[in-house]
Every structure is written in structure tokens, then in C-alpha cells.
Design a protein around this motif. Structure first.
Motif, short mmCIF file in Angstrom:
data_model
loop_
_atom_site.label_atom_id
_atom_site.label_comp_id
_atom_site.label_asym_id
_atom_site.label_seq_id
_atom_site.Cartn_x
_atom_site.Cartn_y
_atom_site.Cartn_z
N ASN A 34 0.83 -1.21 0.00
CA ASN A 34 0.00 0.00 0.00
C ASN A 34 0.86 1.26 0.00
O ASN A 34 0.58 2.21 -0.73
N HIS A 35 1.91 1.26 0.78
CA HIS A 35 2.83 2.41 0.83
C HIS A 35 3.56 2.56 -0.51
O HIS A 35 3.72 3.67 -1.02
N TYR A 36 3.98 1.44 -1.05
CA TYR A 36 4.69 1.41 -2.33
C TYR A 36 3.80 1.93 -3.45
O TYR A 36 4.21 2.77 -4.26
N ASN A 52 10.28 10.66 -1.03
CA ASN A 52 10.15 10.64 0.43
C ASN A 52 9.33 9.45 0.89
O ASN A 52 9.67 8.79 1.88
N LYS A 53 8.25 9.14 0.17
CA LYS A 53 7.41 8.00 0.54
C LYS A 53 8.17 6.69 0.31
O LYS A 53 8.07 5.76 1.12
N MET A 58 11.09 2.13 2.60
CA MET A 58 12.32 1.34 2.78
C MET A 58 12.69 1.26 4.25
O MET A 58 13.15 0.23 4.73
N GLN A 59 12.51 2.35 4.97
CA GLN A 59 12.87 2.39 6.39
C GLN A 59 11.94 1.50 7.21
O GLN A 59 12.39 0.75 8.08
N HIS A 60 10.64 1.56 6.93
CA HIS A 60 9.68 0.80 7.72
C HIS A 60 9.53 -0.65 7.27
O HIS A 60 9.13 -1.51 8.06
N PHE A 61 9.83 -0.91 6.02
CA PHE A 61 9.70 -2.27 5.45
C PHE A 61 10.98 -2.60 4.68
O PHE A 61 10.96 -2.71 3.45
N PRO A 62 12.10 -2.75 5.37
CA PRO A 62 13.38 -2.92 4.67
C PRO A 62 13.48 -4.20 3.84
O PRO A 62 14.33 -4.28 2.97
N ASN A 63 12.60 -5.15 4.05
CA ASN A 63 12.65 -6.39 3.27
C ASN A 63 11.75 -6.36 2.04
O ASN A 63 11.67 -7.35 1.31
N TYR A 64 11.08 -5.24 1.79
CA TYR A 64 10.21 -5.13 0.62
C TYR A 64 11.06 -4.64 -0.56
O TYR A 64 11.24 -3.45 -0.79
N ALA A 84 21.43 6.85 -5.66
CA ALA A 84 20.76 5.73 -6.34
C ALA A 84 21.62 4.48 -6.27
O ALA A 84 21.09 3.38 -6.03
N ILE A 85 22.91 4.62 -6.46
CA ILE A 85 23.82 3.47 -6.40
C ILE A 85 23.77 2.85 -5.00
O ILE A 85 23.71 1.61 -4.86
N GLU A 86 23.76 3.67 -3.97
CA GLU A 86 23.71 3.16 -2.60
C GLU A 86 22.40 2.41 -2.34
O GLU A 86 22.39 1.36 -1.69
N VAL A 87 21.30 2.96 -2.84
CA VAL A 87 20.00 2.30 -2.67
C VAL A 87 19.99 0.96 -3.40
O VAL A 87 19.52 -0.05 -2.86
#
Length: 108
Positions: A34-36, A52-53, A58-64, A84-87
Motif C-alpha cells: 500500500n505504501h509502495y 520521500n514515501k 524502505m525504512q519501515h519495510f526494509p525487506n520489501y 541511487a547506487i547506494e539504494v
């Protein structure tokens, strides 16, 4: 339909989708999709808000894992290639930890 009418119709549909997705986030805050989905809908009108969303997701659902790819794409679009490379690196690591080799390959 005239171009102005078409544009107004598209804006109204966008507003309705945003409203529906925001309601889904409120109703099911523990569902990362839903957030995605809300972040993707925000992208058309406001890439910074979308980013930002995505970062919050990513912060709240790091495995998604899908979030990492989209966040990297938005960062590239905003001229933030190093971020972007870090992400992408984080996404590859997360996908690999989940044995999701297909997603890890797509993030490369």
C-alpha cells in the motif's frame, strides 16, 4: 473530449487514486504494498514527495525489495546518481539475503 477536458479528467482520476491509496495505507498500515503503490502514484505529480514515501517505505519495510528499484529510479531522475547506487546496493543485499536472485539480478 477536448484537451483541457481530458487533462481535467486525468487530474480527477489521479486525485481519486491518491485518495483510495491513502485510505488503504490508513486501513492496512502494515502492508508495504500500500505504501509502495501510493509512492508510485505520487510520482506522476511530485517526484520529491514520491521519493520521500519510497524512502520511508524502505525504512519501515526494509525487506520489501521492489521499493529499492523504484527509489533508485526516482533518485536518478532527480540527478542523485550516487544515492541511487547506494539504494541499489542495499536492495541487492536485501534480495540476496532473501534468496531472491531474480530481483537481485534486476537491481544490478
Amino acid at each position: 473530449m477536448k484537451p483541457d477536458q481530458r487533462q481535467l479528467k486525468q487530474q480527477e482520476l489521479h486525485r481519486q487514486r491518491l485518495e483510495m491509496l491513502e485510505q488503504e495505507v490508513q486501513a492496512n498500515p502494515g502492508d508495504p504494498f500500500n505504501h509502495y503503490a501510493l509512492a508510485l502514484e505520487l510520482l506522476t505529480a511530485d517526484p520529491s514527495k514520491s521519493l520521500n514515501k519510497l524512502l520511508s517505505t524502505m525504512q519501515h519495510f526494509p525487506n520489501y525489495v521492489p521499493t529499492y528499484y523504484q527509489a533508485a529510479q526516482v533518485l536518478i531522475g532527480l540527478g542523485q546518481e550516487q544515492e541511487a547506487i547506494e539504494v541499489l546496493k542495499k536492495g541487492i543485499s536485501t534480495a540476496t539475503q532473501q534468496s531472491d536472485h531474480k530481483a537481485a539480478g534486476e537491481l544490478r
